[in-house]
Design an enzyme around this catalytic site. Structure first.
Site, PDB file in Angstrom:
ATOM      1  N   TYR A 117     -79.041 -91.116  97.788  1.00 13.78           N
ATOM      2  CA  TYR A 117     -78.226 -89.975  97.361  1.00 13.78           C
ATOM      3  C   TYR A 117     -78.038 -90.001  95.839  1.00 13.78           C
ATOM      4  O   TYR A 117     -78.224 -88.983  95.161  1.00 13.78           O
ATOM      5  CB  TYR A 117     -76.876 -90.041  98.090  1.00 13.78           C
ATOM      6  CG  TYR A 117     -75.912 -88.935  97.725  1.00 13.78           C
ATOM      7  CD1 TYR A 117     -76.002 -87.687  98.348  1.00 13.78           C
ATOM      8  CD2 TYR A 117     -74.902 -89.124  96.783  1.00 13.78           C
ATOM      9  CE1 TYR A 117     -75.108 -86.667  98.024  1.00 13.78           C
ATOM     10  CE2 TYR A 117     -74.012 -88.117  96.460  1.00 13.78           C
ATOM     11  CZ  TYR A 117     -74.112 -86.886  97.085  1.00 13.78           C
ATOM     12  OH  TYR A 117     -73.236 -85.879  96.759  1.00 13.78           O
ATOM     13  N   LYS A 171     -79.138 -87.128  92.982  1.00 13.02           N
ATOM     14  CA  LYS A 171     -78.146 -86.423  92.153  1.00 13.02           C
ATOM     15  C   LYS A 171     -78.374 -86.712  90.662  1.00 13.02           C
ATOM     16  O   LYS A 171     -78.171 -85.839  89.824  1.00 13.02           O
ATOM     17  CB  LYS A 171     -76.722 -86.771  92.607  1.00 13.02           C
ATOM     18  CG  LYS A 171     -76.394 -86.265  94.020  1.00 13.02           C
ATOM     19  CD  LYS A 171     -76.529 -84.752  94.160  1.00 13.02           C
ATOM     20  CE  LYS A 171     -76.072 -84.237  95.520  1.00 13.02           C
ATOM     21  NZ  LYS A 171     -76.181 -82.777  95.666  1.00 13.02           N
ATOM     22  N   SER A 190     -72.946 -84.557  91.587  1.00 11.32           N
ATOM     23  CA  SER A 190     -71.934 -85.423  92.202  1.00 11.32           C
ATOM     24  C   SER A 190     -71.418 -86.364  91.121  1.00 11.32           C
ATOM     25  O   SER A 190     -72.075 -86.539  90.080  1.00 11.32           O
ATOM     26  CB  SER A 190     -72.613 -86.237  93.316  1.00 11.32           C
ATOM     27  OG  SER A 190     -71.735 -87.205  93.844  1.00 11.32           O
TER      28      SER A 190
HETATM   29  N1  LIG Z   1     -67.669 -83.558  99.484  1.00 13.02           N
HETATM   30  C1  LIG Z   1     -67.714 -84.239  98.359  1.00 13.02           C
HETATM   31  O1  LIG Z   1     -66.796 -85.003  98.044  1.00 13.02           O
HETATM   32  C2  LIG Z   1     -68.875 -84.091  97.409  1.00 13.02           C
HETATM   33  C3  LIG Z   1     -68.853 -84.881  96.249  1.00 13.02           C
HETATM   34  C4  LIG Z   1     -69.889 -84.759  95.344  1.00 13.02           C
HETATM   35  C5  LIG Z   1     -70.906 -83.855  95.582  1.00 13.02           C
HETATM   36  N2  LIG Z   1     -70.906 -83.104  96.711  1.00 13.02           N
HETATM   37  C6  LIG Z   1     -72.023 -82.159  96.889  1.00 13.02           C
HETATM   38  O2  LIG Z   1     -71.514 -80.892  97.276  1.00 13.02           O
HETATM   39  C7  LIG Z   1     -72.452 -80.238  98.144  1.00 13.02           C
HETATM   40  C8  LIG Z   1     -71.758 -79.846  99.434  1.00 13.02           C
HETATM   41  O3  LIG Z   1     -71.320 -81.029 100.094  1.00 13.02           O
HETATM   42  P1  LIG Z   1     -70.321 -81.043 101.344  1.00 13.02           P
HETATM   43  O4  LIG Z   1     -69.401 -82.163 101.122  1.00 13.02           O
HETATM   44  O5  LIG Z   1     -69.796 -79.675 101.598  1.00 13.02           O
HETATM   45  O6  LIG Z   1     -71.346 -81.465 102.501  1.00 13.02           O
HETATM   46  P2  LIG Z   1     -71.311 -81.168 104.077  1.00 13.02           P
HETATM   47  O7  LIG Z   1     -69.928 -80.947 104.546  1.00 13.02           O
HETATM   48  O8  LIG Z   1     -72.118 -82.244 104.713  1.00 13.02           O
HETATM   49  O9  LIG Z   1     -72.105 -79.769 104.186  1.00 13.02           O
HETATM   50  C9  LIG Z   1     -73.435 -79.705 103.776  1.00 13.02           C
HETATM   51  C10 LIG Z   1     -73.955 -78.289 103.944  1.00 13.02           C
HETATM   52  O10 LIG Z   1     -75.341 -78.281 103.555  1.00 13.02           O
HETATM   53  C11 LIG Z   1     -76.096 -77.691 104.599  1.00 13.02           C
HETATM   54  N3  LIG Z   1     -77.445 -78.232 104.647  1.00 13.02           N
HETATM   55  C12 LIG Z   1     -77.829 -79.537 104.775  1.00 13.02           C
HETATM   56  N4  LIG Z   1     -79.152 -79.624 104.820  1.00 13.02           N
HETATM   57  C13 LIG Z   1     -79.639 -78.360 104.720  1.00 13.02           C
HETATM   58  C14 LIG Z   1     -80.936 -77.801 104.708  1.00 13.02           C
HETATM   59  N5  LIG Z   1     -82.020 -78.577 104.830  1.00 13.02           N
HETATM   60  N6  LIG Z   1     -81.061 -76.456 104.581  1.00 13.02           N
HETATM   61  C15 LIG Z   1     -79.982 -75.662 104.466  1.00 13.02           C
HETATM   62  N7  LIG Z   1     -78.725 -76.134 104.468  1.00 13.02           N
HETATM   63  C16 LIG Z   1     -78.559 -77.467 104.605  1.00 13.02           C
HETATM   64  C17 LIG Z   1     -75.305 -78.015 105.871  1.00 13.02           C
HETATM   65  O11 LIG Z   1     -75.577 -77.077 106.878  1.00 13.02           O
HETATM   66  P3  LIG Z   1     -76.552 -77.296 108.137  1.00 13.02           P
HETATM   67  O12 LIG Z   1     -76.346 -78.688 108.629  1.00 13.02           O
HETATM   68  O13 LIG Z   1     -76.110 -76.209 109.056  1.00 13.02           O
HETATM   69  O14 LIG Z   1     -77.909 -77.043 107.593  1.00 13.02           O
HETATM   70  C18 LIG Z   1     -73.872 -77.806 105.388  1.00 13.02           C
HETATM   71  O15 LIG Z   1     -73.540 -76.440 105.416  1.00 13.02           O
HETATM   72  C19 LIG Z   1     -73.611 -81.221  98.343  1.00 13.02           C
HETATM   73  O16 LIG Z   1     -74.661 -80.926  97.454  1.00 13.02           O
HETATM   74  C20 LIG Z   1     -72.987 -82.554  97.992  1.00 13.02           C
HETATM   75  O17 LIG Z   1     -73.937 -83.507  97.566  1.00 13.02           O
HETATM   76  C21 LIG Z   1     -69.925 -83.194  97.639  1.00 13.02           C
END
Ligand SMILES: NC(=O)c1ccc[n+]([C@@H]2O[C@H](COP(=O)([O-])OP(=O)(O)OC[C@H]3O[C@@H](n4cnc5c(N)ncnc54)[C@H](OP(=O)(O)O)[C@@H]3O)[C@@H](O)[C@H]2O)c1
Length: 235
Positions: free
Chosen positions: A152, A156, A139
């Site tokens: 968080y 990260k 992140s």
């Molecule tokens: N969106 C951003 O701006 C952003 C920025 C920086 C980094 N990131 C990183 O990018 C990645 C994806 O983020 P996102 O924004 O797409 O998040 P999100 O919309 O909250 O989706 C998270 C995904 O992870 C799954 N998940 C959570 N806990 C889990 C577990 N214990 N086992 C298996 N699956 C699990 C969730 O599915 P279930 O709930 O069905 O398990 C969901 O599919 C993350 O690592 C996040 O830290 C995102």
């Protein structure tokens, strides 16, 4: 499948970036092996995308579930060419001392220990073949910090260090990279940014750039902290 079709393992395919990447990799002719916890979303993915793709309800924080998933998948598919440790959780916005022990542990269990569980069970087959790229989702908050997201940030920053150390352990022909995806309008972003999340790209817009970027990664990228170059997602 294109001649260079890849096997892509993605954790957290039920929503957000994982779901958008799964759809884009499949559209481009690659095979996706995905997991997440929400049973309805996993059933929907299974119905929409049959074999050779594969989706299973797995909690990456539970080592035994990841072990069973890896055992089953590796009986029917080759080791992943791309392993995307994308599943993640963010704490609800709160100061560190206001966050309960359970919530803190959940963030560590998924964001840090979950990544290691997946590496532990898929790496041996990747090593046998001597190729493959591991991408651990970091992140902007793995390289900077903000108030109210300390758990968080801690996970990260840990992912950055863990991945660079892992990179030093890999044989030639393989790579491990920490990846900052940028800022994208997902459930996770809405949890920490509120209404202003809507001014950022959608997961689908992001995936159109991110997926070709990921497909180009190879051994020469080993140990490089990377950022997906999506306009409007890195401000
Ligand atoms: N969106 C951003 O701006 C952003 C920025 C920086 C980094 N990131 C990183 O990018 C990645 C994806 O983020 P996102 O924004 O797409 O998040 P999100 O919309 O909250 O989706 C998270 C995904 O992870 C799954 N998940 C959570 N806990 C889990 C577990 N214990 N086992 C298996 N699956 C699990 C969730 O599915 P279930 O709930 O069905 O398990 C969901 O599919 C993350 O690592 C996040 O830290 C995102």
């Amino acid at each position: 499948m294109p001649a260079n079709g890849k096997i892509v393992l993605i954790t957290g395919v039920t929503r957000g970036l994982g779901r958008a990447m799964a759809e884009e990799f499949i559209r481009l002719g690659h095979t996706v092996l995905g997991c997440g916890r929400s049973p309805d979303e996993i059933s929907g993915l299974k119905e929409k995308f049959g074999s050779p793709h594969d989706f299973e309800g797995v909690d990456v924080a539970v080592d035994e579930q990841v072990a069973a998933w890896a055992k089953r998948i590796l009986q029917s598919h080759c080791a992943p060419d791309l392993l995307l440790n994308n599943a993640g959780l963010i704490n609800r916005n709160a100061r560190l001392w206001e966050i309960g022990a359970r919530e803190f542990s959940d963030v560590v269990d998924v964001n840090l220990k979950g990544v290691v569980n997946v590496i532990r069970h898929f790496m041996p087959e990747m090593l046998k073949r001597g190729s493959g790229v591991i991408v651990n989702f970091s992140s902007g908050w793995g390289r900077s910090t903000a108030a109210e997201v300390a758990p968080y940030c801690a996970t990260k920053w840990a992912i950055e260090g863990l991945t660079l150390a892992l990179a030093q352990e890999l044989p030639p022909g393989m790579a491990a990279v920490p990846l900052n995806p940028g800022i994208i309008n997902t459930d996770m972003l809405r949890s920490c940014f509120g209404g202003s999340a809507s001014s950022y790209p959608t997961p689908q817009e992001w995936a159109k750039i991110a997926v070709p970027f990921l497909l180009k990664l190879g051994p020469s990228d080993n140990g490089k902290p990377l950022t997906v170059p999506v306009r409007g997602a890195n401000d």
